[in-house]
Design a protein around this motif. Structure first.
Motif, PDB file in Angstrom:
ATOM      1  N   MET A  89     112.224  26.052  82.957  1.00  0.00           N
ATOM      2  CA  MET A  89     113.576  26.375  84.540  1.00  0.00           C
ATOM      3  C   MET A  89     112.997  26.322  85.792  1.00  0.00           C
ATOM      4  SD  MET A  89     116.897  26.857  85.348  1.00  0.00           S
ATOM      5  CE  MET A  89     117.965  27.390  83.746  1.00  0.00           C
ATOM      6  N   ILE A  90     112.817  25.101  86.355  1.00  0.00           N
ATOM      7  CA  ILE A  90     112.596  25.811  88.188  1.00  0.00           C
ATOM      8  C   ILE A  90     113.168  26.715  88.570  1.00  0.00           C
ATOM      9  CG2 ILE A  90     112.008  25.056  90.684  1.00  0.00           C
ATOM     10  CD1 ILE A  90     112.297  22.407  88.809  1.00  0.00           C
ATOM     11  N   ILE A  91     112.135  27.896  89.482  1.00  0.00           N
ATOM     12  CA  ILE A  91     112.677  28.824  89.991  1.00  0.00           C
ATOM     13  C   ILE A  91     112.984  28.575  91.430  1.00  0.00           C
ATOM     14  CG2 ILE A  91     112.658  31.222  90.595  1.00  0.00           C
ATOM     15  CD1 ILE A  91     110.271  31.359  88.170  1.00  0.00           C
ATOM     16  N   GLY A  92     114.535  28.287  91.913  1.00  0.00           N
ATOM     17  CA  GLY A  92     114.394  27.348  93.056  1.00  0.00           C
ATOM     18  C   GLY A  92     114.406  28.525  95.024  1.00  0.00           C
ATOM     19  N   LYS A 118     111.147  31.755  97.123  1.00  0.00           N
ATOM     20  CA  LYS A 118     110.285  32.442  99.101  1.00  0.00           C
ATOM     21  C   LYS A 118     109.987  33.791  99.410  1.00  0.00           C
ATOM     22  CE  LYS A 118     115.507  33.926 100.248  1.00  0.00           C
ATOM     23  NZ  LYS A 118     116.486  33.660 100.899  1.00  0.00           N
ATOM     24  N   ASN A 119     110.072  34.399  97.677  1.00  0.00           N
ATOM     25  CA  ASN A 119     109.767  35.678  97.953  1.00  0.00           C
ATOM     26  C   ASN A 119     108.425  36.089  97.102  1.00  0.00           C
ATOM     27  OD1 ASN A 119     112.199  36.782  98.706  1.00  0.00           O
ATOM     28  ND2 ASN A 119     112.882  36.915  96.672  1.00  0.00           N
ATOM     29  N   PHE A 120     107.956  34.664  97.090  1.00  0.00           N
ATOM     30  CA  PHE A 120     105.839  34.479  96.287  1.00  0.00           C
ATOM     31  C   PHE A 120     104.944  34.524  97.642  1.00  0.00           C
ATOM     32  CE2 PHE A 120     108.200  32.404  92.358  1.00  0.00           C
ATOM     33  CZ  PHE A 120     109.097  33.491  92.315  1.00  0.00           C
ATOM     34  N   PHE A 121     106.214  34.582  98.907  1.00  0.00           N
ATOM     35  CA  PHE A 121     105.122  34.123 100.610  1.00  0.00           C
ATOM     36  C   PHE A 121     105.411  35.835 101.045  1.00  0.00           C
ATOM     37  CE2 PHE A 121     104.417  29.133  99.057  1.00  0.00           C
ATOM     38  CZ  PHE A 121     104.883  29.192  98.277  1.00  0.00           C
ATOM     39  N   ASP A 122     104.903  35.832 102.197  1.00  0.00           N
ATOM     40  CA  ASP A 122     104.527  36.880 102.846  1.00  0.00           C
ATOM     41  C   ASP A 122     105.839  36.641 104.171  1.00  0.00           C
ATOM     42  OD1 ASP A 122     103.032  37.786 101.568  1.00  0.00           O
ATOM     43  OD2 ASP A 122     101.361  37.786 103.290  1.00  0.00           O
ATOM     44  N   ASN A 123     105.791  35.351 104.546  1.00  0.00           N
ATOM     45  CA  ASN A 123     106.636  34.690 105.524  1.00  0.00           C
ATOM     46  C   ASN A 123     106.475  33.612 106.512  1.00  0.00           C
ATOM     47  OD1 ASN A 123     103.917  34.723 107.235  1.00  0.00           O
ATOM     48  ND2 ASN A 123     103.633  36.641 107.762  1.00  0.00           N
ATOM     49  N   ILE A 183     109.406  25.006  98.107  1.00  0.00           N
ATOM     50  CA  ILE A 183     108.723  25.370  99.442  1.00  0.00           C
ATOM     51  C   ILE A 183     107.552  24.714 100.160  1.00  0.00           C
ATOM     52  CG2 ILE A 183     107.898  27.670 100.470  1.00  0.00           C
ATOM     53  CD1 ILE A 183     110.542  28.703  99.099  1.00  0.00           C
ATOM     54  N   ASP A 184     108.200  24.481 101.335  1.00  0.00           N
ATOM     55  CA  ASP A 184     107.220  22.948 102.135  1.00  0.00           C
ATOM     56  C   ASP A 184     106.156  24.279 102.741  1.00  0.00           C
ATOM     57  OD1 ASP A 184     108.853  21.531 101.496  1.00  0.00           O
ATOM     58  OD2 ASP A 184     109.572  20.775 103.698  1.00  0.00           O
ATOM     59  N   ILE A 240     100.304  32.241  98.975  1.00  0.00           N
ATOM     60  CA  ILE A 240     101.551  32.109  97.956  1.00  0.00           C
ATOM     61  C   ILE A 240     100.236  33.426  96.972  1.00  0.00           C
ATOM     62  CG2 ILE A 240     101.892  30.904  96.311  1.00  0.00           C
ATOM     63  CD1 ILE A 240     100.927  28.420  96.763  1.00  0.00           C
ATOM     64  N   LYS A 241     101.657  33.946  96.217  1.00  0.00           N
ATOM     65  CA  LYS A 241     101.497  35.111  94.882  1.00  0.00           C
ATOM     66  C   LYS A 241     102.446  34.523  93.903  1.00  0.00           C
ATOM     67  CE  LYS A 241     100.176  39.340  97.964  1.00  0.00           C
ATOM     68  NZ  LYS A 241     100.538  40.602  98.714  1.00  0.00           N
TER      69      LYS A 241
END
Lengths: 156, 156, 156
Positions: B1-4, B9-14, B25-26, B80-81
């Motif tokens: 399953m792809i996590i949309g 977006k929460n795997f990034f800072d800003n 995410i671009d 990315i985290k």
């Protein structure tokens, strides 16, 4: 869902510990070929014609090879048996990319088995040692699969 | 399953709003490098040698760069985290492909964090502006993962 | 989870039986273009500029074309309608790779519809017949999707 390495390692006969990553398996070089002649591709495969491959490296008898810019066919040393509801996707290893080389792979269809062949492009001169780890393959669960792979590349 | 994107977006800072697509995410250009020297790749990484990178563009101080045919290393501006049971896969943005350029990426392993580097190939001259969106990353759930990424590229 | 061909065939209007593989669908060539002029890519798309495409092959009126080394834009003959919680990923067909050619694709976002365009790179001269099967697309379920694709390439 990706089937992580703790399970996908069982799709192979005998892996070295270094090959077992977090979610995928690193694949090793076995043979490298140059391409000669032209290819033909169509809809029904009736006119399909593959060019010739000239072996230029074999991990069983060669220590390393220096590759200049160009494209090569790479046959992997690891024999894979893909279950019927699983597909495989191979990616260049990060170290290979950072050296200025990459590789291209098709979908490894459900039910495929064999030693896959990839197209490798070298942009920047690179020395490859025998059994170097150059790709990582990950395996993904499938539903609603239509049969299993029975194409001409099976078991090669 | 792809996590949309509503979760990934929460795997990034800003992130900027424009970066948040439907399922991915671009990613933005930060620095671009030329490659100099040769690489060496093997099985155990003992002989691994990376070529040198010469910085030719930095979005923090340069407005844009015109790139001729060739290959480049691109370092992404977005940190990315990746969670422990997730893997990331980056693809060239459709607009980049339509201009005659592409990029190559390895698997972003579970537990990886940092600003990834990709190999970009330019076939047709292209002008890249600072922080241009050039790739899209999607994140996929994994099961049976073996540990987390602790390689030399973590946190860079 | 990959949505196998027994279901994903329904994302297309009219497929030939040969196109329906195990977990993916083979895509056929429709038109091939050369690229002329330069591209510009940025963050907001305000400065985005695509080069010109010169049509050099059309499966509706041409039997085959011999392509020399180089890059081309390939427009696919198959019209795809991707559901809102699904994404598509296209890969070169194994036969195409074995002939010394490959193709590059972006993410096919949830809700996209149309005939996709890919960037094809030919390393070794190849003859392509009309409607040749050159790529395989697989479809993956997504959760937490943010809206649907409404970009400029929709419906083309």
């Amino acid at each position: 869902m990706i089937i992580g390495a703790n399970t996908s390692k069982n799709f192979f006969d005998n892996l070295e510990e270094e090959q077992i990553q977090q979610c995928g398996i690193d694949l090793r070089v076995w043979k490298i070929f140059k391409i000669e002649g032209e290819g033909v591709i169509d809809f029904s495969n009736e006119k399909r014609k593959l060019p010739n491959y000239i072996e230029i490296f074999n991990s069983e008898k060669d220590e390393h090879i220096k590759l200049d810019r160009g494209v090569y066919i790479v046959k992997v040393a690891d024999y894979i048996k893909i279950p019927e509801n699983v597909a495989g996707f191979a990616y260049p290893r990060s170290s290979l990319l950072r050296m200025g080389a990459t590789l291209y792979s098709a979908v490894h269809d459900p039910g495929y088995e064999g030693r896959p062949e990839y197209l490798m492009q070298v942009f920047n001169p690179i020395t490859i040692y025998k059994y170097a780890r150059i790709a990582q393959i990950v395996f993904v669960e499938c539903r609603d699969v239509k049969g299993v792979y029975e194409g001409i590349y099976k078991g090669r």
